[in-house]
Design an enzyme around this catalytic site. Structure first.
Site, short mmCIF file in Angstrom:
data_model
loop_
_atom_site.label_atom_id
_atom_site.label_comp_id
_atom_site.label_asym_id
_atom_site.label_seq_id
_atom_site.Cartn_x
_atom_site.Cartn_y
_atom_site.Cartn_z
N HIS A 1 -8.06 5.80 -12.78
CA HIS A 1 -8.59 7.13 -12.44
C HIS A 1 -9.33 7.07 -11.09
O HIS A 1 -10.05 6.11 -10.80
CB HIS A 1 -9.56 7.61 -13.52
CG HIS A 1 -8.88 8.20 -14.72
ND1 HIS A 1 -8.04 9.30 -14.64
CD2 HIS A 1 -8.92 7.86 -16.03
CE1 HIS A 1 -7.60 9.61 -15.85
NE2 HIS A 1 -8.12 8.73 -16.72
N CYS B 1 -4.63 9.14 -8.27
CA CYS B 1 -4.36 10.54 -7.92
C CYS B 1 -5.04 10.92 -6.60
O CYS B 1 -6.06 10.35 -6.21
CB CYS B 1 -4.86 11.47 -9.02
SG CYS B 1 -4.06 11.23 -10.61
N ARG C 1 -0.04 11.24 -5.31
CA ARG C 1 -0.49 9.87 -5.60
C ARG C 1 -0.86 9.17 -4.29
O ARG C 1 -0.24 9.38 -3.25
CB ARG C 1 0.61 9.08 -6.31
CG ARG C 1 0.99 9.63 -7.66
CD ARG C 1 -0.14 9.52 -8.67
NE ARG C 1 0.28 10.00 -9.98
CZ ARG C 1 0.07 11.23 -10.39
NH1 ARG C 1 -0.51 12.12 -9.60
NH2 ARG C 1 0.45 11.58 -11.61
#
Length: 390
Positions: A289, A358, A367
């Protein structure tokens, strides 16, 4: 004005008195007895007879005026009365004057007794006492009445009118409902943002720290051996010294079992199966993340070529050097995980590492890719590599 009255024959002070003896007129008028000093004449001439009364009858005013116009007592009578201070003489009997206040009146605040004067004065006195026209004189003022006296009951029409005035209209009710909905929605959104940006990080850091400690304890006790790992099982530690990142690496990229717990996931499923660090050639692909849930890859865009990326396993330290970066690419671009990743600048097989996350921040539209190349493989028995020591 006082009316004329008939002459009283029995009172010698009324009417014309005869002057039988010589010098009596002069004695009466103030000359005194013969041989005595002349008296001061009467201040005000005696009034002429009024029409309609008996002949020779003097004008007789009422009240204080009667005293002012009374004839003087003869000198012979005065000599028989003990001497006293002469009475005050009113010299303004023919002009207008302000009457003396009645007994019990106060010159500063007004009359304290019953109101005197005309109708206007009585009305003013009644208003000063908070009275009403026609109320009983001497009624208690408003401030002197009992404080607990309840107001007069309202009529049925007035009560209904006040009830309708207190009742909210449909527009007011609708605006209140809309306002409450907006406030509730705002509070819920604020709580959700707080949960996402703060609480998920707190919980993920706690879970990742617990997993890292458990992993190191297992290595020290010899409970874990190199080999295949179950999905969600931690098997390594990722170090990025420049970003001060130390995070567990688990098998798989499941959000619920790996990524949302603050760990980094290894691509090891299906078409996205990548090599392990100990493989002689291949690409070791990791996902994490960038925001929320521990956000271990939030600042990997700050890495520069040559920065160290270290993977620590149970027996070995694998040291990589950052080689290149791809700022934006679609999520469907899986070629970045190939054994020789496209766009990385590598042209032949080797031992590579790929970090994916991300971008932009707080979105998952694209990405961000970072590649590195292995430069050192160091057994744990020889201690930490220089990248972790310095």
């Amino acid at each position: 004005m006082t009316a004329l009255r008939p002459e009283r024959e029995t009172d010698p002070s009324y009417g014309q008195q005869p002057y039988g003896e010589p010098g009596a007129f002069g004695e009466w008028y103030g000359a005194g007895p013969q041989g005595a000093p002349p008296q001061e004449p009467y201040a005000t001439p005696y009034a002429a007879p009024q029409a309609g009364g008996p002949a020779g009858m003097p004008y007789e005013p009422a009240g204080d005026a009667a005293t002012a116009y009374a004839p003087p007592v003869p000198h012979s009578v005065q000599s028989a009365v003990p001497s006293a201070a002469p009475p005050a003489v009113d010299e303004e009997t023919m002009a207008l004057r302000i009457p003396d206040p009645p007994p019990g009146a106060s010159s500063a605040t007004g009359a304290t007794g019953p109101p005197t004067g005309g109708r206007a004065a009585r009305r003013k006195a009644a208003r000063r006492r908070n009275g009403r026209r026609g109320a009983a004189e001497g009624a208690a003022p408003e401030e002197d009445r009992p404080a607990d006296r309840s107001p007069a009951p309202l009529s049925r029409v007035e009560a209904r009118r006040q009830e309708r005035a207190r009742r909210a209209s449909p527009g007011v009710i609708a605006s209140r409902v809309i306002g409450e909905v907006f406030i509730t929605t705002g509070v819920v959104m604020l709580l959700f943002v707080t949960y996402q940006l703060w609480w998920t990080n707190v919980r993920a850091h706690a879970q990742a720290g617990s997993e890292a400690s458990q992993l190191q304890n297992d290595w020290a006790s010899g409970k874990r051996n190199p080999g295949a790992f179950e999905p969600g099982q931690g098997f390594a530690l990722l170090h990025i010294p420049k970003l001060d990142v130390v995070v567990p690496v688990a098998e798989g990229i499941s959000k619920s079992r790996v990524l949302d717990k603050g760990m980094v996931g290894h691509y090891a499923e299906g078409a996205l199966n990548t090599a392990m660090p100990e493989a002689k050639t291949g690409n070791f692909g990791l996902a994490g993340h960038r925001n929320t849930h521990g956000e271990p890859f939030r600042y990997i865009n700050r890495l520069s070529p040559g920065d160290a990326i270290v993977v620590e396993t149970q027996d070995t330290y694998f040291v990589y050097k950052m080689a290149s970066i791809l700022p934006v690419t679609p999520p469907s671009n899986t070629s970045v995980l190939d054994p020789v990743p496209k766009g990385s600048g590598f042209t032949k097989p080797g031992r590579y590492i790929t970090l994916t996350t991300c971008t932009p921040e707080f979105t998952s539209k694209y990405r961000l890719i970072v590649w590195g190349k292995m430069v050192e493989e160091r057994p744990r028995s020889k201690g930490k590599p220089d990248a972790l020591v310095s």
